[in-house]
Write an enzyme that holds these catalytic residues in place. Structure first.
Site, PDB file in Angstrom:
ATOM      1  CE1 TYR A  26      -3.576   2.861   0.068  1.00  0.00           C
ATOM      2  CE2 TYR A  26      -2.159   3.654   2.046  1.00  0.00           C
ATOM      3  CZ  TYR A  26      -3.150   3.611   1.250  1.00  0.00           C
ATOM      4  OH  TYR A  26      -3.871   5.126   1.020  1.00  0.00           O
ATOM      5  CG  PHE A  68      12.186  18.407  -3.249  1.00  0.00           C
ATOM      6  CD1 PHE A  68      10.889  18.850  -3.276  1.00  0.00           C
ATOM      7  CD2 PHE A  68      12.353  17.086  -3.841  1.00  0.00           C
ATOM      8  CE1 PHE A  68       9.740  18.335  -3.734  1.00  0.00           C
ATOM      9  CE2 PHE A  68      11.089  16.533  -4.290  1.00  0.00           C
ATOM     10  CZ  PHE A  68      10.041  16.833  -4.313  1.00  0.00           C
ATOM     11  NE  ARG A  85       1.148  13.500  11.371  1.00  0.00           N
ATOM     12  CZ  ARG A  85       1.380  14.141  10.387  1.00  0.00           C
ATOM     13  NH1 ARG A  85       2.313  14.967  10.427  1.00  0.00           N
ATOM     14  NH2 ARG A  85       0.509  14.052   9.510  1.00  0.00           N
ATOM     15  NE  ARG A 139      -9.514   7.712   5.435  1.00  0.00           N
ATOM     16  CZ  ARG A 139      -9.564   8.987   4.553  1.00  0.00           C
ATOM     17  NH1 ARG A 139      -9.697   8.694   3.245  1.00  0.00           N
ATOM     18  NH2 ARG A 139      -9.407   9.817   5.093  1.00  0.00           N
TER      19      ARG A 139
END
Ligand code: PS7
Ligand code: MN
Ligand code: MN
Ligand code: MN
Ligand code: MN
Ligand code: MN
Length: 347
Positions: free
Chosen positions: A146, A263, A193, A203
């Site tokens: 997933y 980034f 978290r 969910r």
């Protein structure tokens, strides 16, 4: 000029950057600092995936209605005028998908190599999201799968974009395993978290094979009388997430462009900082555990000024802080300490 009129005069590209700032809590800042050509590609990559995630996340639409929308989504990138109605849990998300033709317009103006990468990753992510709309995350391999679909693929796409821009080496074109783990480290941290936020929206992204070793019902952890097993389970998943850190550090050590380092590294350091804040902390089950604004500013500053060296220093610091907190009687303690020591040895 009145505000409305200014808005009407935005070019599609300006509109995209406005939406990037509104829809991303943390990526807008690091994307904006990149070199122009890379910046536009990654801004569009972000908005395309945010659009797809808006469909995945909308719990008010039935799954059988969503499935065809998700499978056709990546084709929409090549259809000028493509938009999606009826999705979005807030105004910014609704605005994004209802005006998706503006994103498509800018997408089609990117170089072909960027379009191909973004299209390929979007198609694979949509297929993966569809698969998991119809099943739960049970085993650890399913948890990794997933997370591969929703974040590992983002990492793989970003690496290909870095290579295509000419700013980073050939290595990034084929570093799928390392890129995947960069994504998994962020996604697992987000899932750990967001326990409370996700469960309150019905969910569950915590893998059942793990939590079922600690409780019969994942909701139990909200009740302080289950605090001890809740913390054991939390520390178990944090230990699993930490297993990606060494590969993430290796990946980042290969980057050359300073803006690309910022980034990549800022979100990774925020992730290990978040894992440190969550470790053995029952507040994960009663509210949101976040890195404070001031601490975030210090992290950004250290990475901007010291690049990969600053990144290593912060990984060391957070690994070290976590190690001081490992309770000797925690079932995962040995493994946790092993991972934390491997991280600190590298730094
Ligand atoms: C293209 C920058 C740098 C090699 C929208 C960045 C949601 C954690 O729970 O918004 O929806 O609130 O807090 C980002 C690897 C993806 C993985 C995934 C794409 C790093 C759609 C980020 C962002 C690879 C599925 C956002 C994975 O968290 O989530 C771009 C290298 C989107 C990265 C989602 C999660 C990202 C996420 P939530 P957040
Ligand atoms: Mn989401
Ligand atoms: Mn989602
Ligand atoms: Mn090449
Ligand atoms: Mn989340
Ligand atoms: Mn979130």
């Amino acid at each position: 000029k009145p505000k409305e009129q200014l808005k009407d005069n935005l070019t599609n590209k300006e509109w995209c950057y406005e939406l990037l700032n509104k829809t991303s809590r943390s990526f807008a800042f690091v994307i904006n600092e990149l070199e122009v050509n890379l910046k536009d590609a990654i801004c569009i990559f972000y908005l395309v995936l945010r659009g797809l995630d808006t469909i995945e996340d909308d719990t008010t639409v039935e799954i059988k209605t969503k499935l065809p929308v998700m499978t056709q989504f990546s084709e929409g990138l090549y259809q000028p005028g493509f938009k999606v109605f009826g999705y979005g849990m807030n105004n910014d998300e609704k605005n994004l998908v209802q005006n998706f033709d503006k994103v498509v317009d800018v997408f089609l103006s990117l170089g072909d190599s960027y379009c191909t990468i973004i299209h390929d990753i979007t198609r694979r992510m949509a297929n993966g999201m569809s698969e998991f709309l119809q099943k739960q995350v049970v085993t650890l391999p399913e948890w990794d799968l997933y997370c591969h679909y929703v974040a590992g693929l983002v990492g793989i796409g970003l690496s290909r974009i870095f290579h295509a821009s000419g700013l980073e080496s050939e290595w990034f074109a084929t570093a799928d395993e390392e890129s995947n783990q960069m994504g998994l480290f962020l996604q697992k941290t987000n899932i750990i978290r967001d326990y409370l936020e996700d469960i309150n929206e019905n969910r569950i992204f915590w893998p059942r094979d793990v939590w079922s070793r600690y409780t019969l019902n994942l909701e139990n952890f909200k009740d302080p009388k289950y605090q001890i097993s809740a913390l054991h389970c939390l520390n178990d998943l944090i230990t699993n997430a930490l297993s990606h850190a060494v590969v993430a550090l290796d990946y980042m050590s290969r980057l050359k462009n300073d803006k690309v380092i910022n980034f990549c590294a800022i979100p990774q350091v925020m992730a290990i900082g978040t894992l440190n804040a969550c470790y053995n902390n029952y507040n994960v089950f009663t509210g949101v555990v976040k890195i404070r604004k001031g601490q975030r500013a210090l992290i950004v500053d250290a990475i901007q000024n010291k690049g990969i060296t600053g990144t290593y220093e912060l990984f060391f610091k957070f690994a070290n802080e976590m190690q001081q907190k490992v309770p000797l009687n925690d079932p995962s303690a040995n493994k946790t300490i092993q991972h934390l020591e491997s991280i600190q040895k590298l730094c």
